[in-house]
Enzyme design. Structure first.
Site, mmCIF file in Angstrom:
data_model
loop_
_atom_site.group_PDB
_atom_site.id
_atom_site.type_symbol
_atom_site.label_atom_id
_atom_site.label_comp_id
_atom_site.label_asym_id
_atom_site.label_seq_id
_atom_site.Cartn_x
_atom_site.Cartn_y
_atom_site.Cartn_z
ATOM 1 N N LYS A 36 0.844 -1.194 0.000
ATOM 2 C CA LYS A 36 0.000 0.000 0.000
ATOM 3 C C LYS A 36 0.880 1.244 0.000
ATOM 4 O O LYS A 36 1.882 1.301 0.728
ATOM 5 C CB LYS A 36 -0.908 -0.021 1.231
ATOM 6 C CG LYS A 36 -1.938 1.102 1.302
ATOM 7 C CD LYS A 36 -2.830 0.914 2.523
ATOM 8 C CE LYS A 36 -3.923 1.972 2.627
ATOM 9 N NZ LYS A 36 -4.822 1.714 3.780
ATOM 10 N N SER A 108 -9.632 1.874 3.070
ATOM 11 C CA SER A 108 -8.777 2.594 2.146
ATOM 12 C C SER A 108 -7.801 1.708 1.378
ATOM 13 O O SER A 108 -7.202 2.158 0.400
ATOM 14 C CB SER A 108 -7.997 3.667 2.923
ATOM 15 O OG SER A 108 -7.088 3.085 3.835
ATOM 16 N N SER A 132 -9.953 -0.232 7.134
ATOM 17 C CA SER A 132 -9.335 -0.101 5.814
ATOM 18 C C SER A 132 -8.745 -1.382 5.239
ATOM 19 O O SER A 132 -8.448 -1.444 4.052
ATOM 20 C CB SER A 132 -8.249 0.979 5.850
ATOM 21 O OG SER A 132 -8.832 2.257 5.908
#
Length: 390
Positions: A36, A108, A132
């Site tokens: 990420k 997210s 997330s």
């Protein structure tokens, strides 16, 4: 592994010309992973899927450790802008669902979930501040793991924070077996498969907080656990956004304080408004949120004296459409953000370990929540469930 190709989902922020190879012969040799775009990786850009300037967090301890254990890093994945959201929206086009192009993948850690769901990597590194990892895992039909807050082997050092109080680092994968393999390599300890016979499960399914599809999926999943010998009883938890939101927004505003000095730093309007809202909170308002958090922590600790695991919905509905801002639940029309976060935030606000696990309903996942520090037991139960095929 599947090829990344032209990336129609816009999952990838950066694909390395050559993967960062892990050390040969390690316990994770042969596995690939995505990162990420909040994790600092030397030589790779870090933009947090925003056009605004962001702080440099330094080198990720966790990425370096995974490379030392033999896994190969392929590239970086997109996220909901600066991790402040649950759909995958960002200023670079946003990420689409891996199999339903008109739907959101969740956030997210949106690109992380997509990279795993499409088989482009064996596992993905995400972060989870309010859901997330768990939300995109649920909406993309994969497994996610949010460790206990502060777990020594899932370091957030070298990760751009959103909220140091609530941030967690963790993996997503297509099965529990892969998550367990990564966890075992990091901890150096084996995770034993656990039976569900006699396990006390608290079912948290707040009336009206989901649609019918999710409610039926969770009840069916509860039936699976009962069939494996678990004892299920209902539990009750309140909505905790009154503690979560002030803490996270205030800390996020501190993280991005330099950018907020500009009139138009480049954030999307919602992100900018949220950060300015966090910056405007008084010390008393933030302290009140921490006081509430302490009350909620005591409540959860009390529940875990009577139960071993909590079973809860991971999402309120199947994946909503791109741009959709409200969902229809049992209680009526509800803002999407609130509908999602009130299900997931208790366990990141309070730092309990959670496995996000798919159900029989397409793109609907549940949360299996364990006691603080009982990560290995929780993963062992999830492994037992997966291997049972029940």
């Amino acid at each position: 592994m599947g090829a990344i190709g032209n990336d129609p989902q816009r999952a990838w922020a950066f694909v390395a010309p050559e993967p960062l190879q892990g050390q040969a012969g390690g316990p994770l040799s042969g596995l690939t992973f995505s990162v990420k775009d909040l994790y600092g990786v030397p030589g790779w850009p870090l933009r947090a899927s925003t056009r605004a300037p962001v702080p440099e967090p330094g080198q990720s301890v966790l990425v370096q450790r995974l490379l030392e254990l033999g896994a190969a890093a392929v590239g970086k994945t997109h996220l909901h802008e600066i991790a402040l959201g649950i759909t995958g929206l960002n200023g670079l086009g946003g990420t689409a669902h891996p199999f339903r192009p008109d739907a959101v993948p969740g956030g997210s850690s949106s690109g992380a979930a997509v990279s795993v769901a499409l088989g482009q990597v064996d596992f993905a590194l995400g972060t989870d501040t309010g859901g997330s990892i768990r939300v995109p895992a649920a909406w993309c039909g994969v497994v996610g793991f949010k460790p206990t807050k502060g777990h020594p082997d899932w370091s957030t050092e070298g990760v751009l924070p959103l909220s140091w109080t609530c941030d967690h680092a963790g993996p997503l994968a297509r099965d529990v077996k892969t998550v367990v393999r990564v966890h075992e390599a990091l901890t150096g300890a084996g995770v034993a498969k656990q039976a569900w016979d006699g396990v006390r499960v608290g079912l948290w399914l707040p009336e009206g907080w989901t649609d019918t599809t999710v409610k039926e999926a969770v009840l069916s999943f509860a039936g699976r656990l009962r069939g494996l010998g678990a004892d299920l009883s209902p539990v009750h938890l309140p909505e905790m956004l009154d503690a979560y939101s002030p803490i996270v927004l205030n800390e996020a505003a501190q993280v991005h304080a330099d950018a907020l000095k500009q009139d138009d730093p480049g954030f999307l309007p919602f992100t900018l408004a949220s950060l300015r809202q966090g910056a405007a909170l008084s010390a008393q308002e933030v302290q009140r949120a921490f006081d509430l958090r302490a009350d909620y922590a005591a409540l959860l600790d009390g529940i875990f004296t009577a139960f071993d695991v909590i079973l809860a919905p991971g999402v309120p509905t199947p994946p909503p459409l791109q741009g959709q801002e409200e969902v229809e639940l049992g209680e009526g029309i509800t803002p999407l953000r609130r509908a999602v976060l009130r299900l997931t935030t208790p366990f990141s606000l309070l730092g309990a370990p959670v496995v996000a696990y798919p159900t029989a309903a397409p793109f609907v996942g549940v949360q299996l929540v364990g006691r603080h520090g009982e990560d290995d037991r929780l993963l062992g139960l999830a492994l037992g469930l997966e291997e049972s095929g029940a």
